[in-house]
Design an enzyme around this catalytic site. Structure first.
Site, PDB file in Angstrom:
ATOM      1  N   SER A 591      42.784  42.088  29.939  1.00  0.00           N
ATOM      2  CA  SER A 591      42.463  42.844  28.725  1.00  0.00           C
ATOM      3  C   SER A 591      42.870  44.292  28.903  1.00  0.00           C
ATOM      4  CB  SER A 591      40.959  42.765  28.437  1.00  0.00           C
ATOM      5  OG  SER A 591      40.593  43.662  27.395  1.00  0.00           O
ATOM      6  N   TYR A 604      31.776  43.993  30.801  1.00  0.00           N
ATOM      7  CA  TYR A 604      33.041  43.361  30.417  1.00  0.00           C
ATOM      8  C   TYR A 604      34.222  44.109  31.019  1.00  0.00           C
ATOM      9  CZ  TYR A 604      36.822  41.670  27.405  1.00  0.00           C
ATOM     10  OH  TYR A 604      37.991  41.142  26.936  1.00  0.00           O
TER      11      TYR A 604
END
Length: 714
Positions: A591, A604
């Site tokens: 990501s 995250y």
């Protein structure tokens, strides 16, 4: 673990039924056939015959009808031969699978035929006989149908018939079983000369309904389509009944020499063998494997006659064209041999097979023979375990396995009523390296970029995972979808199987953070395809919370899936890659958040950063083994992404103080290129890194985020 039954084939008949005591049922329905044109009735007859492997194997056999039609050039009524064209399968073909040729012109070819030494040149004349500019190429069997002076002809490869045809006294057995109803002809390679032999037989034996071709198969005919079909079914049933009666009370293959291992142990040994075999035979091109431990296979590989019968090779040309002249027998004594020792000895065993194949080629080659093809075995027989096959793709590997089961059934039947004999070695070579067969091979389309490769995609039921799998399937890869969501996973597999074929898609329910599940999944992949070439580590989740509100459970959940999970699937992939010894490819779908921090997403972002650094470490470790590891960093992929279906979407909207419906536009405007990012964009990047287009890239990060200055890697 996979959603499949390993003993099933495409026709709904289990492999153990390919030659059993049950007789064939007539499937013909007058109410259906009577409404059809003659061409439609030919398709109907063909599909009925091809639907049962006791009648003919996949892609084998052919049918024909001689039909009166209007010549588009003259308007006159002419006789046209409709015959199965080159390629195709009787069970599934339609009218487009048939060649159409003028019978008058086919008969005219007899006048220019120069004899058996020149029969191959007659194939070049077949296109000149084409009726109505039909593009379907005529097969080598066309003269066999054309010159039988009957309007409807079937040519099948039933195991029960070939068991008789491959017996040392097949002529006498044919007369004993069928009398004058079904005749017999000696072995002759398919072609123009055999067509003339069939014509002469019919003229000399006007009452006969068919003929058995030694070591080959069955020809039957009739005055109506139904009569032809029924003669075929009745002839096969007669052979089945006779074989059952003659072999009653006998032990097939002289009884067992060993006992089959338990299913779990068979699977464990087979998966280990397949990974190692795949590496040893994939130096020039990757192969895909198939495993079969059906009852028919186990009976043979556990039998006393395994070694001598396997050494004789197959008889029917269709069989050995798919399976090579003979299989490789793995030297394993169930329950006694150490499997690790077998694995260590595979290099020598396979090298010996290749050397023997080269001797076969050099001994039998003709002056104009094509160059030697791949000398590696196709069929591997493992006592107590089953049969392994390898080929250029899963369908071919599976079909090769099915063909060898046909050969097993033939050997069983022949050896119980007579002495089984394979084709003479030179005859087998002349079929395998036939110039016409070589021309057919040369016409095959170029392989796709990922043909022969196996991709394991975690998070395979989500938007990015599905898009990636589809992209790889388009390039010829076999794909295994892994996901924790069983319902969504099943739907994804069914959809892709429908579009690309069941052979190319498998699924496994797996939690990437569960070590036992990951290990079991890779073992199942090895058993299904023989190994793995590409790992797309894409399983994901997302959470959002200020650090003060981030619980330990939430932190652990992110780390468990996005860091530990990526470690586990990579570790097991590396084990397979090293066992195969032909390199490998890992692509992490990480990501933008692994490089650029985001508010209220510490767990995250930290886990994603761990993914990226893990990839760097693996790139260092894998380089010497030609294992490449790269990363794709998406950003803001909303459409189709499972992580946006939960609370993450609301949490991110709250973090940016906006409505959830405004998020996609927010991310689009935030990007430098002012574009939205879709799953297909990520899939394209993954494919690039998994393909040979990036063969000299490892340890790289490819951002697919429409431009975000914070995540620039330099």
């Amino acid at each position: 673990m996979f959603n499949e039954e390993t003993t099933d084939n495409n026709f709904g008949v289990t492999m153990t039924d390919s030659m059993g005591s049950s007789r064939l049922s007539s499937l013909w329905q007058d109410s259906v056939a009577d409404t059809m044109s003659e061409a439609e009735c030919l398709v109907y007859r063909s599909n009925l015959l091809g639907s049962d492997m006791r009648v003919t194997n996949f892609g084998g056999g052919n049918t024909s009808s001689k039909i009166i039609q209007t010549d588009p050039l003259t308007g006159q009524q002419v006789e046209v031969l409709w015959v199965k064209g080159s390629g195709g399968d009787l069970g599934t073909m339609n009218a487009g699978g048939f060649s159409t040729l003028y019978m008058e012109k086919l008969n005219g070819l007899k006048g220019i035929y120069r004899g058996p030494a020149y029969e191959d040149e007659m194939v070049s004349y077949l296109p000149h006989c084409t009726f109505n500019i039909n593009p379907r190429a005529a097969s080598i069997d066309t003269p066999l149908h054309a010159y039988v002076p009957r309007p409807f002809v079937d040519h099948m490869h039933p195991d029960a018939i070939i068991a008789i045809a491959a017996s040392s006294d097949s002529k006498a057995l044919t007369a004993e079983i069928f009398g004058d109803t079904i005749g017999w002809l000696p072995w002759k390679r398919p072609g123009f000369e055999l067509g003339l032999w069939l014509e002469k037989f019919c003229l000399d034996n006007p009452e006969a309904k068919g003929v058995i071709l030694a070591s080959h198969g069955l020809f039957t005919w009739g005055q109506t389509p139904k009569e032809c079909y029924q003669t075929t079914i009745d002839t096969i049933n007669t052979a089945i009944g006779w074989l059952d009666a003659r072999s009653a009370g006998q032990q097939p293959f002289d009884g067992p020499a060993c006992v089959a291992l338990e299913p779990a142990e068979r699977a464990e040994i087979a998966s280990a063998l397949m990974v190692n075999i795949r590496g040893l035979i994939s130096a020039d091109s990757r192969k895909i494997g198939h495993f079969d431990d059906s009852d028919a296979v186990l009976e043979f590989v556990c039998s006393t006659k395994l070694a001598p019968l396997a050494a004789l090779g197959t008889s029917c040309p269709d069989h050995f064209l798919r399976t090579k002249i003979r299989p490789l027998l793995v030297d394993l004594i169930p329950g006694k041999t150490d499997v690790a020792a077998i694995l260590q000895g595979l290099t020598t065993t396979i090298a010996r097979y290749r050397a023997e194949y080269a001797d076969y080629y050099n001994t039998c080659r003709r002056a104009d023979s094509p160059a030697m093809r791949d000398p590696n075995p196709v069929i591997f027989l493992v006592p107590g375990v089953g049969m392994i096959s390898f080929a250029k793709d899963k369908s071919t590997a599976r079909i090769s396995s099915e063909f060898y089961i046909n050969a097993i059934n033939v050997m069983r039947g022949a050896s119980m009523v007579s002495t089984y004999q394979g084709l003479p070695t030179q005859e087998a070579f002349d079929i395998e390296y036939w110039l016409l067969e070589e021309a057919k091979l040369q016409r095959q389309p170029k392989a796709k970029s990922l043909a022969g490769k196996v991709a394991f995609v975690t998070g395979g039921a989500g938007g990015i995972g599905r898009a990636t799998a589809i992209r790889m399937l388009h390039e010829g890869a076999c794909v295994v979808l892994a996901d924790i969501d069983a319902t969504t996973l099943e739907a994804a597999e069914q959809s892709m199987s429908q579009d690309f074929g069941h052979d190319f898609v498998r699924s496994v329910v797996m939690d990437v953070a569960d070590e036992d599940q990951v290990i079991a999944a890779y073992r199942a992949v090895a058993l299904a395809y023989g190994g793995v070439d590409i790992l797309v580590s894409n399983a994901g989740l997302a959470s959002s919370a200020p650090i003060e509100e981030t619980s330990l459970a939430l932190w652990d959940k992110n780390i468990s899936t996005l860091a530990t999970g990526y470690f586990l699937v990579s570790r097991e992939a590396f084990k397979l890659f090293r066992a195969q010894g032909v390199g490998g490819n890992v692509v992490f779908v990480a990501s933008k958040n692994g490089l650029a921090a985001s508010p209220n997403a510490a767990a995250y972002c930290t886990a994603k950063a761990a993914e990226i650094h893990l990839a760097r470490c693996l790139a260092l470790e894998g380089a010497e083994a030609q294992i490449r590891v790269n990363v794709v960093n998406p950003d803001a992929v909303l459409r189709g992404s499972k992580i946006w279906t939960g609370s993450w979407k609301q949490e991110r909207a709250a973090a940016y103080n906006m409505k959830t419906d405004d998020l996609e536009e927010h991310y689009r405007k935030r990007s430098l290129l002012k574009q939205s990012v879709f799953p297909e964009d990520i899939a394209e990047a993954v494919y690039f890194l998994a393909s040979e287009m990036s063969a000299k890239s490892t340890g790289n990060i490819l951002n697919v985020d429409a431009g975000n200055a914070q995540s620039f890697t330099r």
